[in-house]
Design a protein around this motif. Structure first.
Motif, PDB file in Angstrom:
ATOM      1  N   PHE A  37       0.829  -1.199   0.000  1.00 46.79           N
ATOM      2  CA  PHE A  37       0.000   0.000   0.000  1.00 46.79           C
ATOM      3  C   PHE A  37       0.872   1.261   0.000  1.00 46.79           C
ATOM      4  O   PHE A  37       0.468   2.301  -0.500  1.00 46.79           O
ATOM      5  CB  PHE A  37      -0.936   0.012   1.203  1.00 46.79           C
ATOM      6  CG  PHE A  37      -2.083  -0.967   1.121  1.00 46.79           C
ATOM      7  CD1 PHE A  37      -2.333  -1.736  -0.005  1.00 46.79           C
ATOM      8  CD2 PHE A  37      -2.928  -1.127   2.201  1.00 46.79           C
ATOM      9  CE1 PHE A  37      -3.392  -2.630  -0.068  1.00 46.79           C
ATOM     10  CE2 PHE A  37      -4.007  -2.003   2.158  1.00 46.79           C
ATOM     11  CZ  PHE A  37      -4.228  -2.764   1.022  1.00 46.79           C
ATOM     12  N   TYR A  95      -7.939  -5.985   6.081  1.00 48.52           N
ATOM     13  CA  TYR A  95      -7.648  -4.973   5.061  1.00 48.52           C
ATOM     14  C   TYR A  95      -8.381  -3.663   5.341  1.00 48.52           C
ATOM     15  O   TYR A  95      -7.847  -2.586   5.073  1.00 48.52           O
ATOM     16  CB  TYR A  95      -7.992  -5.506   3.673  1.00 48.52           C
ATOM     17  CG  TYR A  95      -7.097  -6.650   3.264  1.00 48.52           C
ATOM     18  CD1 TYR A  95      -5.789  -6.413   2.856  1.00 48.52           C
ATOM     19  CD2 TYR A  95      -7.544  -7.960   3.295  1.00 48.52           C
ATOM     20  CE1 TYR A  95      -4.955  -7.455   2.485  1.00 48.52           C
ATOM     21  CE2 TYR A  95      -6.717  -9.001   2.930  1.00 48.52           C
ATOM     22  CZ  TYR A  95      -5.420  -8.745   2.525  1.00 48.52           C
ATOM     23  OH  TYR A  95      -4.594  -9.777   2.171  1.00 48.52           O
ATOM     24  N   ALA A 152      -8.432  -0.120   3.315  1.00 46.03           N
ATOM     25  CA  ALA A 152      -9.065  -0.613   2.092  1.00 46.03           C
ATOM     26  C   ALA A 152     -10.582  -0.664   2.273  1.00 46.03           C
ATOM     27  O   ALA A 152     -11.080  -0.736   3.395  1.00 46.03           O
ATOM     28  CB  ALA A 152      -8.532  -1.998   1.734  1.00 46.03           C
ATOM     29  N   TYR A 165      -7.571  -0.088  -2.464  1.00 44.32           N
ATOM     30  CA  TYR A 165      -6.874   0.826  -1.567  1.00 44.32           C
ATOM     31  C   TYR A 165      -6.328   1.936  -2.444  1.00 44.32           C
ATOM     32  O   TYR A 165      -5.785   1.663  -3.510  1.00 44.32           O
ATOM     33  CB  TYR A 165      -5.721   0.113  -0.853  1.00 44.32           C
ATOM     34  CG  TYR A 165      -4.901   1.070  -0.007  1.00 44.32           C
ATOM     35  CD1 TYR A 165      -5.277   1.350   1.291  1.00 44.32           C
ATOM     36  CD2 TYR A 165      -3.788   1.713  -0.530  1.00 44.32           C
ATOM     37  CE1 TYR A 165      -4.547   2.246   2.062  1.00 44.32           C
ATOM     38  CE2 TYR A 165      -3.062   2.606   0.235  1.00 44.32           C
ATOM     39  CZ  TYR A 165      -3.434   2.864   1.524  1.00 44.32           C
ATOM     40  OH  TYR A 165      -2.726   3.751   2.276  1.00 44.32           O
ATOM     41  N   PRO A 166      -6.452   3.194  -2.059  1.00 45.87           N
ATOM     42  CA  PRO A 166      -7.070   3.678  -0.833  1.00 45.87           C
ATOM     43  C   PRO A 166      -8.587   3.726  -0.957  1.00 45.87           C
ATOM     44  O   PRO A 166      -9.143   3.598  -2.036  1.00 45.87           O
ATOM     45  CB  PRO A 166      -6.490   5.088  -0.683  1.00 45.87           C
ATOM     46  CG  PRO A 166      -6.230   5.545  -2.085  1.00 45.87           C
ATOM     47  CD  PRO A 166      -5.859   4.293  -2.843  1.00 45.87           C
TER      48      PRO A 166
END
Length: 95
Positions: free
Chosen positions: A21, A44, A49, A77-78
């Motif tokens: 990420f 997550y 996420a 993500y994001p």
């Protein structure tokens, strides 16, 4: 992300996901799109996420109108703004 049962609980999976990420946060990629299952969805979500509600297809795949993911939860993500509406066409295999 999967860790051996003998080393679970040490935060190793979180380190790996945060590193991935981090490439998004650094601007290397605009977002991460991935699949998972309901059992680890919360993992997550704690990292920022969110689930994807859009239909996702791969128009260049064997089933061009069907979802190319095999797991029941698709996430990104994001989780902020900037995600497109409508159908997402991968136009090729995901990696």
């Amino acid at each position: 992300v999967c860790t051996d049962g003998a080393v679970r609980g040490r935060g190793l999976g979180e380190l790996v996901v945060r590193a991935a990420f981090g490439l998004v946060d650094a601007g290397e990629f605009p977002f991460a799109l991935f699949q998972t299952n309901h059992l680890v969805r919360g993992f997550y979500e704690k990292l920022g996420a969110v689930t994807v509600q859009n239909p996702i297809i791969n128009s260049l795949g064997d089933g061009p109108k069907s979802c190319p993911f095999w797991d029941e939860v698709v996430m990104r993500y994001p989780g902020g703004d900037g995600w497109p509406s409508g159908t997402i066409d991968l136009r090729g295999p995901g990696f």
